[in-house]
Design an enzyme around this catalytic site. Sequence first.
Site, PDB file in Angstrom:
ATOM      1  N   ALA A  47       0.811  -1.219   0.000  1.00  0.00           N
ATOM      2  CA  ALA A  47       0.000   0.000   0.000  1.00  0.00           C
ATOM      3  C   ALA A  47       0.841   1.265   0.000  1.00  0.00           C
ATOM      4  O   ALA A  47       0.350   2.332  -0.357  1.00  0.00           O
ATOM      5  CB  ALA A  47      -0.918   0.002   1.220  1.00  0.00           C
ATOM      6  N   TYR A  48       2.095   1.186   0.382  1.00  0.00           N
ATOM      7  CA  TYR A  48       2.938   2.375   0.443  1.00  0.00           C
ATOM      8  C   TYR A  48       3.418   2.821  -0.926  1.00  0.00           C
ATOM      9  O   TYR A  48       3.894   3.925  -1.063  1.00  0.00           O
ATOM     10  CB  TYR A  48       4.161   2.148   1.326  1.00  0.00           C
TER      11      TYR A  48
END
Length: 68
Positions: A47-48
């Site tokens: 998700a980063y």
Amino acid sequence: MKVSSIGLGTQTMPGNLYSSVASRKDMVTLIRTAVDQGVTFFDTAEAYGPFESERIVGDASGPSATTW
């Protein structure tokens, strides 16, 4: 597997969450400095980036990196 009791979070390293960050080179230097201090746990997540924080950790631990 044993890891250090203190870890380094990489959420903001790609620079696409919250605000921009220093250069990729600076993030690699930060990771290498953390390793020199005994850190062996790095918190990354798809998700980063996706996958960008993993790439930065990989760059820091690649062939030109200090041996972990």
